[in-house]
Scaffold this active site. Structure first.
Site: not given
Ligand code: S3P
Length: 447
Positions: A101, A176, A322
């Site tokens: 993601g 993210q 996480d």
């Molecule tokens: C991450 C942000 C988190 C986290 C993912 C890594 C990142 O997600 O759960 O494993 O590297 O920016 P979200 O932004 O959806 O909370």
């Protein structure tokens, strides 16, 4: 990325003594960003401590497909020959983000600002995850990007004449989404301002500044102005606190355990797991605290101590987002009922983690109540049994930790995605005293 042909099971049996000193692999979030910023920088960046997991390799492969030269990674070392802000070339085929993601969302922001068309695809799990949360702000910046009707991948991105800076109040606390907007903002006219409802990991902001791009962050307001450039850096990536958390919980729940986790990133936006475990009574010490590569780093000593149930403070949830699966295992071993709330975001991770943990914990004899935004978990004995990881790396590793205290072994199915974030998990787990084997039903053997 192609779907795995075989189904990989873990079998985790009661551990004996847990002790030793280990360094878990590099931080996944920082690794993605180091590849992205090195590729866009002017000059040659040398990265060390890179996570060689499938997620980060997907990001690296995407840049190679856009003409970026890189040597490695070998033993966590990667050299990236930056092409500059305008140097990316059109990829010949869709960019496969695998299970990641982070890769898909961050790349959406960056690719929205390029002068070519691109398509982002992912595996079965990623293809079900919500992308509207990034499409919406990017469209407000005049990006020409779209996901499927239901907001899931693939994402198709076409060149737009000019992106424009926005002021965006994030509806969900997401690093993210914040990072996707900031990456687009690097190319946008004027200033891009993102306001967070709660603190989330700030690696993008830190690394931008390290690469010479001014990005301010004050009281949840993050600001940058488009049109600047990045300068190549040598960067050292600390061990991933999210990977270390499996061992923090392991050492907290096995009598007489004593583990040292070396050189772990302890950025204040990532230490929710330590804060929550300490609230539960865990014996966790941060030794030798120092700065490395613009990030706070420490060696973490964890010794066994009886845990007590807590109501997890809501402000800790984004800081431990996480680590929820393994914190559920800590809760299952604590005295009393632990309550997690305000964690609805967990339903949108590599799996629906509230559902996956609820099902799995029930299957091994733990009493739980599931809520839309969390769970109540009653501590007690763990019986053991069979659970499904739902193809989610963190669910698989969390139940492997549970097996170390369970009366009977825990068999965990569909563990192949552990390689996305922690390729040598089984090796390190056995090194510190777990009894974790891999059972591949296609080959039929155990090792
Ligand atoms: C991450 C942000 C988190 C986290 C993912 C890594 C990142 O997600 O759960 O494993 O590297 O920016 P979200 O932004 O959806 O909370």
């Amino acid at each position: 990325m192609t779907e795995p042909l075989s189904e990989l099971c873990f079998v985790s049996a009661k551990a004996q003594v847990i002790h030793g000193s280990i360094r878990v692999p590099g931080d996944k979030s920082i690794s993605h960003r180091s590849v992205i910023f090195s590729a866009l920088a002017d000059g040659v960046s040398n990265i060390e401590g890179l996570l060689e997991g499938e997620d980060v390799l997907a990001t690296l492969a995407a840049f190679r497909a856009m003409g970026v030269q890189a040597e490695g990674p070998v033993d966590g070392k990667l050299t990236v020959y930056g092409v500059g802000m305008q140097g990316l070339e059109a990829p010949e085929s869709p960019l496969d983000m695998g299970n990641s993601g982070t890769a898909m969302r961050l790349m959406s922001g960056l690719l929205s600002a390029q002068s070519f068309t691109s398509v982002l695809i992912g595996d079965e799990s990623l293809s079900k995850r919500p992308m509207r949360r990034v499409m919406l702000p990017l469209k407000l910046m005049d990006a020409n990007c779209s996901a499927e009707q239901d907001g899931t991948p693939p994402i198709e991105i076409h060149a737009s004449e000019q992106l424009n800076g926005i002021h965006y109040d994030l509806p969900v606390a997401s690093a993210q989404v914040k990072s996707a907007i900031l990456l687009a903002g690097l190319y946008a006219k004027g200033t891009t301002k993102v306001v967070e409802p709660a603190a989330t990991r700030d690696h993008t902001e830190r690394m931008l500044n390290a690469y010479g791009y001014v990005c301010s962050a004050e009281q949840g307001v993050i600001c940058l102005t488009g049109g600047g450039k990045l300068t190549a850096q040598d960067i050292s990536i600390p061990a991933d606190i999210s990977s270390a958390s499996f061992f923090m919980v392991l050492a907290s729940i096995i009598p007489d355990a004593n583990l040292l986790l070396e050189h772990v990133g302890v950025n204040a936006t990532r230490v929710g797991v330590i804060n929550i475990l300490r609230l539960m009574g865990a014996d966790i010490e941060l030794l030798n605290q120092r700065e490395a590569g613009g990030e706070r780093v420490a060696d973490i000593q964890v010794r066994y101590r009886c845990l007590t149930a807590v109501d997890v403070p809501p402000e800790q949830v984004p800081l431990a987002i996480d680590e929820f699966p393994v914190l559920c295992i800590a809760a299952a071993c604590a005295t009393g009922v632990t309550r997690f709330r305000g964690a609805e975001e967990l339903r949108h991770k590599e799996s629906d983690r509230i559902f996956a943990m609820s099902e799995g914990l029930r299957a091994i004899g733990v009493k739980i109540d599931e809520y839309p935004d969390g769970m109540d978990i009653e501590g007690g004995d763990i019986r053991g049994g069979k659970v499904d990881s739902q193809l989610d790396h963190r669910i698989a590793m969390a139940f492997a930790v549970a097996g170390a205290v369970a009366e009977n072994p825990i068999e965990i199915s569909r563990c192949e995605n552990v390689a996305t974030s922690f390729p040598n998990f089984v090796e390190l787990a056995n090194q510190v005293g777990m009894r974790l084997s891999i059972n591949n039903p296609i080959i039929g053997g155990r090792n």
